[in-house]
Design an enzyme around this catalytic site. Sequence first.
Site, PDB file in Angstrom:
ATOM      1  N   LYS A  77       0.833  -1.211  -0.222  1.00 23.78           N
ATOM      2  CA  LYS A  77      -0.141  -0.028  -0.126  1.00 23.78           C
ATOM      3  C   LYS A  77       0.687   1.264  -0.019  1.00 23.78           C
ATOM      4  CE  LYS A  77      -4.068   2.179   2.496  1.00 23.78           C
ATOM      5  NZ  LYS A  77      -4.889   2.031   3.602  1.00 23.78           N
TER       6      LYS A  77
ATOM      7  N   SER B 199      -9.857   2.216   2.502  1.00 21.28           N
ATOM      8  CA  SER B 199      -9.003   2.830   1.785  1.00 21.28           C
ATOM      9  C   SER B 199      -8.031   1.891   0.891  1.00 21.28           C
ATOM     10  CB  SER B 199      -8.234   3.718   2.576  1.00 21.28           C
ATOM     11  OG  SER B 199      -7.303   3.149   3.766  1.00 21.28           O
TER      12      SER B 199
ATOM     13  N   SER C 221     -10.057  -0.420   6.632  1.00 21.32           N
ATOM     14  CA  SER C 221      -9.566  -0.296   5.302  1.00 21.32           C
ATOM     15  C   SER C 221      -8.893  -1.581   4.825  1.00 21.32           C
ATOM     16  CB  SER C 221      -8.692   0.899   5.190  1.00 21.32           C
ATOM     17  OG  SER C 221      -9.481   2.138   5.245  1.00 21.32           O
TER      18      SER C 221
HETATM   19  N1  GLN Z   1     -13.581   4.581   5.774  1.00 19.43           N
HETATM   20  C1  GLN Z   1     -12.954   4.845   6.939  1.00 19.43           C
HETATM   21  C2  GLN Z   1     -12.461   6.192   7.056  1.00 19.43           C
HETATM   22  O1  GLN Z   1     -12.743   6.767   5.985  1.00 19.43           O
HETATM   23  C3  GLN Z   1     -11.826   3.843   7.237  1.00 19.43           C
HETATM   24  C4  GLN Z   1     -10.859   4.071   6.728  1.00 19.43           C
HETATM   25  C5  GLN Z   1      -9.519   3.298   7.113  1.00 19.43           C
HETATM   26  O2  GLN Z   1      -9.629   2.253   7.885  1.00 19.43           O
HETATM   27  N2  GLN Z   1      -8.351   3.931   6.980  1.00 19.43           N
HETATM   28  O3  GLN Z   1     -12.260   6.855   8.052  1.00 19.43           O
END
Ligand code: GLN
Length: 492
Positions: free
Chosen positions: A79, A154, A178
């Site tokens: 990532k 994400s 995410s």
């Molecule tokens: N969808 C969640 C957010 O926007 C989780 C994102 C994540 O785990 N990085 O914060």
Amino acid sequence: MTDLHRLSIRELSEGLAGAKFSSRELTEHYLKRIAKIDAQVQSYVTVTAEQALAQADAADAAIKAGNATSLTGVPIAHKDIFCTQGIKTTAGSKMLDNFISPYDATIVAKGKAAGLVTLGKVNMDEFAMGSTSESSYFGATKNPWALDHVPGGSSGGSAAAVAADLAPFSTGTDTGGSIRQPASFCGLTGLKPTYGRVSRFGMIAYASSLDQGGPIARSAEDCAYLMNVMAGHDAKDSTSVNKDVDDYVANLNGTSVKGLRIGIPKQYFNVHGLDADVKARVEESLKKLEEMGATLVEIDLNMTEAYVPTYYLIAPAEASSNLSRFDGVRYGYRCEDPKDIMDLYKRSRSEGFGKEVQQRILIGTYALSAGYYDAYYVKAQKVRRLIQQDFLKAFENVDVIAAPSAPTTAYRIGANLSPVEMYLGDIYTIAVNLAGLPAINAPVGFDKDNLPVGLQLIGNYWSESQLLSVVHQYQQATDWHTKRAAIAEENA
Ligand code: GLN
């Protein structure tokens, strides 16, 4: 061999060790697939072909010399939130479009030490804020199961790359879902470890008390191989916990589903917006686990309604603090011709950050400001403790807790949900981060549009082995994790 991308991590490991194919052949095979297929998926931000081939040659030499680990020569995608020395690390943001880290994140360094071959860096929502990967400065990644749908976020690039067979496995991070939600949207297995199990050193921070790295792969077995590399104490991360690491691969059969007590939270299956197909597939998977000998136990998680507001105060509050370092001065994007220092700060930040990130910095700064701090941030911290206690109470009576990973399957690209609609989609994942618990997503079937559905199993602290093992047993008895999107079947 033309089907190297169909092999599991264990098969890759055995094939390399047995000289059935070389790491160079394998790496070239993946690079060819990326060159041919990724134009449609757009999972990679950076492909590091030259470096990958050099690593592959070194891996082949190590295997010949008898210096190999079980993963020497196996390719991986990271990532783009993990710092990679000499290779651009963007966190999906214009702010870091020109950032070349002088050091490797611990998990990247550990991967190198284990002989993994880095294929490249994969796309993500900007600074990991989002659930679709559309907020990336580099454009939206596509879901390999339906290219007009998002892969989730994400860690959308991490999931899409694996689902299209453009990497055998990948790293992701999970601050509020995410890893689990993109794994769910792309029909993969993804593990969010206990907070402190995996080092956060060199992982660009979103919300430091929630962030945790973990693997995304096809199966629990594949995830176990990567967990063996990622997990462990790191003196460079003060929140990393100094506790013995399990051998996750050796423990894959360590937990029996027979007699396993699975908690079914009453509140979770009546959530507004829970898709009927998602509910049905998750219930079928639980029935299967029941047939395999598990006992389903109804439990109460009374704090469910507080999850979204609590997370969406704490995460932006921490983000506003973490992202204050991107000021256009030391590194990252700097605006053209600043008039003075205030103009430099203001324009660098408003030109360098996208809309979602700016929104969260504003909310977080507000929640932390004098006069609102107690009413918002401190209160959210208190509720966070209640959420944690709710889980701990449940674990007095059950071994794991089952839930969907997300209320729906993948959204359409450009669905343009309002922030509130989007945030409600995180209902099943964010409490796990607030409590610091481990949880896993496993694919359990498809909806009427042939989009994957995921089951989430939440474990007590340090139960990664147990979660991987339970999913492994399930995957021995079912074949959802072996299903491939049509695009993954394409040959390069
Ligand atoms: N969808 C969640 C957010 O926007 C989780 C994102 C994540 O785990 N990085 O914060």
